[in-house]
Write a protein that holds these residues in place. Sequence first.
Motif, PDB file in Angstrom:
ATOM      1  N   LYS A  22      39.840  60.170  -2.295  1.00 14.97           N
ATOM      2  CA  LYS A  22      39.544  59.030  -1.411  1.00 14.97           C
ATOM      3  C   LYS A  22      40.162  57.730  -1.933  1.00 14.97           C
ATOM      4  N   MET A  23      41.442  57.835  -2.286  1.00 17.73           N
ATOM      5  CA  MET A  23      42.174  56.682  -2.803  1.00 17.73           C
ATOM      6  C   MET A  23      43.274  56.285  -1.828  1.00 17.73           C
ATOM      7  N   SER A  24      43.511  55.001  -1.729  1.00 19.81           N
ATOM      8  CA  SER A  24      44.634  54.498  -0.937  1.00 19.81           C
ATOM      9  C   SER A  24      45.869  54.447  -1.836  1.00 19.81           C
ATOM     10  N   GLN A  25      47.011  54.217  -1.229  1.00 24.96           N
ATOM     11  CA  GLN A  25      48.223  54.026  -2.029  1.00 24.96           C
ATOM     12  C   GLN A  25      48.067  52.806  -2.925  1.00 24.96           C
ATOM     13  N   ASP A  26      47.376  51.796  -2.442  1.00 26.03           N
ATOM     14  CA  ASP A  26      47.132  50.607  -3.261  1.00 26.03           C
ATOM     15  C   ASP A  26      46.267  50.934  -4.476  1.00 26.03           C
ATOM     16  N   ASP A  27      45.277  51.812  -4.293  1.00 24.52           N
ATOM     17  CA  ASP A  27      44.436  52.230  -5.423  1.00 24.52           C
ATOM     18  C   ASP A  27      45.277  52.940  -6.485  1.00 24.52           C
ATOM     19  N   VAL A  28      46.140  53.840  -6.034  1.00 25.88           N
ATOM     20  CA  VAL A  28      47.006  54.571  -6.956  1.00 25.88           C
ATOM     21  C   VAL A  28      47.971  53.602  -7.641  1.00 25.88           C
ATOM     22  N   ALA A  29      48.482  52.655  -6.877  1.00 29.10           N
ATOM     23  CA  ALA A  29      49.393  51.655  -7.440  1.00 29.10           C
ATOM     24  C   ALA A  29      48.706  50.866  -8.559  1.00 29.10           C
ATOM     25  N   GLU A  30      47.473  50.493  -8.329  1.00 29.74           N
ATOM     26  CA  GLU A  30      46.736  49.728  -9.329  1.00 29.74           C
ATOM     27  C   GLU A  30      46.525  50.536 -10.611  1.00 29.74           C
ATOM     28  N   LYS A  31      46.225  51.813 -10.474  1.00 27.94           N
ATOM     29  CA  LYS A  31      45.962  52.660 -11.648  1.00 27.94           C
ATOM     30  C   LYS A  31      47.235  53.043 -12.412  1.00 27.94           C
ATOM     31  N   THR A  32      48.366  53.122 -11.711  1.00 28.68           N
ATOM     32  CA  THR A  32      49.609  53.549 -12.356  1.00 28.68           C
ATOM     33  C   THR A  32      50.519  52.395 -12.738  1.00 28.68           C
ATOM     34  N   GLY A  33      50.360  51.252 -12.072  1.00 28.80           N
ATOM     35  CA  GLY A  33      51.265  50.135 -12.297  1.00 28.80           C
ATOM     36  C   GLY A  33      52.507  50.204 -11.422  1.00 28.80           C
ATOM     37  N   PHE A  34      52.571  51.200 -10.524  1.00 23.75           N
ATOM     38  CA  PHE A  34      53.694  51.327  -9.598  1.00 23.75           C
ATOM     39  C   PHE A  34      53.401  50.517  -8.338  1.00 23.75           C
ATOM     40  N   SER A  35      54.424  50.251  -7.559  1.00 24.84           N
ATOM     41  CA  SER A  35      54.217  49.547  -6.293  1.00 24.84           C
ATOM     42  C   SER A  35      53.807  50.535  -5.203  1.00 24.84           C
ATOM     43  N   SER A  36      53.147  50.030  -4.180  1.00 24.69           N
ATOM     44  CA  SER A  36      52.769  50.868  -3.034  1.00 24.69           C
ATOM     45  C   SER A  36      53.992  51.463  -2.342  1.00 24.69           C
ATOM     46  N   PRO A  37      55.083  50.692  -2.141  1.00 27.62           N
ATOM     47  CA  PRO A  37      56.272  51.301  -1.535  1.00 27.62           C
ATOM     48  C   PRO A  37      56.849  52.448  -2.374  1.00 27.62           C
ATOM     49  N   TYR A  38      56.783  52.333  -3.694  1.00 28.08           N
ATOM     50  CA  TYR A  38      57.252  53.415  -4.564  1.00 28.08           C
ATOM     51  C   TYR A  38      56.417  54.667  -4.317  1.00 28.08           C
ATOM     52  N   ILE A  39      55.106  54.504  -4.277  1.00 26.14           N
ATOM     53  CA  ILE A  39      54.214  55.638  -4.048  1.00 26.14           C
ATOM     54  C   ILE A  39      54.471  56.252  -2.682  1.00 26.14           C
ATOM     55  N   SER A  40      54.686  55.426  -1.686  1.00 22.91           N
ATOM     56  CA  SER A  40      55.011  55.921  -0.351  1.00 22.91           C
ATOM     57  C   SER A  40      56.284  56.758  -0.363  1.00 22.91           C
ATOM     58  N   ASN A  41      57.301  56.287  -1.075  1.00 28.29           N
ATOM     59  CA  ASN A  41      58.565  57.036  -1.174  1.00 28.29           C
ATOM     60  C   ASN A  41      58.391  58.347  -1.936  1.00 28.29           C
ATOM     61  N   VAL A  42      57.573  58.352  -2.964  1.00 23.73           N
ATOM     62  CA  VAL A  42      57.317  59.592  -3.706  1.00 23.73           C
ATOM     63  C   VAL A  42      56.599  60.584  -2.792  1.00 23.73           C
ATOM     64  N   GLU A  43      55.594  60.106  -2.072  1.00 20.73           N
ATOM     65  CA  GLU A  43      54.859  60.987  -1.169  1.00 20.73           C
ATOM     66  C   GLU A  43      55.756  61.554  -0.074  1.00 20.73           C
ATOM     67  N   ALA A  44      56.750  60.807   0.330  1.00 16.77           N
ATOM     68  CA  ALA A  44      57.675  61.253   1.375  1.00 16.77           C
ATOM     69  C   ALA A  44      58.793  62.130   0.812  1.00 16.77           C
ATOM     70  N   GLY A  45      58.803  62.338  -0.497  1.00 17.54           N
ATOM     71  CA  GLY A  45      59.840  63.151  -1.117  1.00 17.54           C
ATOM     72  C   GLY A  45      61.184  62.467  -1.183  1.00 17.54           C
ATOM     73  N   LYS A  46      61.175  61.133  -1.139  1.00 18.43           N
ATOM     74  CA  LYS A  46      62.412  60.357  -1.115  1.00 18.43           C
ATOM     75  C   LYS A  46      62.790  59.777  -2.474  1.00 18.43           C
ATOM     76  N   HIS A  47      61.972  60.026  -3.492  1.00 15.06           N
ATOM     77  CA  HIS A  47      62.252  59.425  -4.790  1.00 15.06           C
ATOM     78  C   HIS A  47      62.203  60.495  -5.862  1.00 15.06           C
ATOM     79  N   ASN A  48      63.256  60.579  -6.651  1.00 18.26           N
ATOM     80  CA  ASN A  48      63.317  61.529  -7.761  1.00 18.26           C
ATOM     81  C   ASN A  48      62.724  60.845  -8.982  1.00 18.26           C
ATOM     82  N   LEU A  49      61.410  61.014  -9.149  1.00 18.86           N
ATOM     83  CA  LEU A  49      60.721  60.294 -10.199  1.00 18.86           C
ATOM     84  C   LEU A  49      60.955  60.913 -11.571  1.00 18.86           C
TER      85      LEU A  49
END
Length: 72
Positions: A22-49
């Motif tokens: 029950k976390m938003s992308q913003d919640d994940v961003a806060e815990k990881t230090g990544f930006s929300s757009p980065y997380i969105s791109n990872v979730e979409a399979g658009k970023h080779n992390l």
Amino acid sequence: MDEKAILENFGLNLKMYRHKFKMSQDDVAEKTGFSSPYISNVEAGKHNLSLVNALKFAEIFDKKIEDFLKEL
């Protein structure tokens, strides 16, 4: 499994765990230090992390990296 499938599976699993916890992308961003757009791109399979970034995602959900590579 090809590169595109690996990235898509990782992204789908990330999104699934995020919803399960029950976390938003913003919640994940806060815990990881990544930006929300980065997380969105990872979730979409658009970023080779990096392995380090994959580990950060795994740690916040108390999972192993390989859990993010499983096919859904």
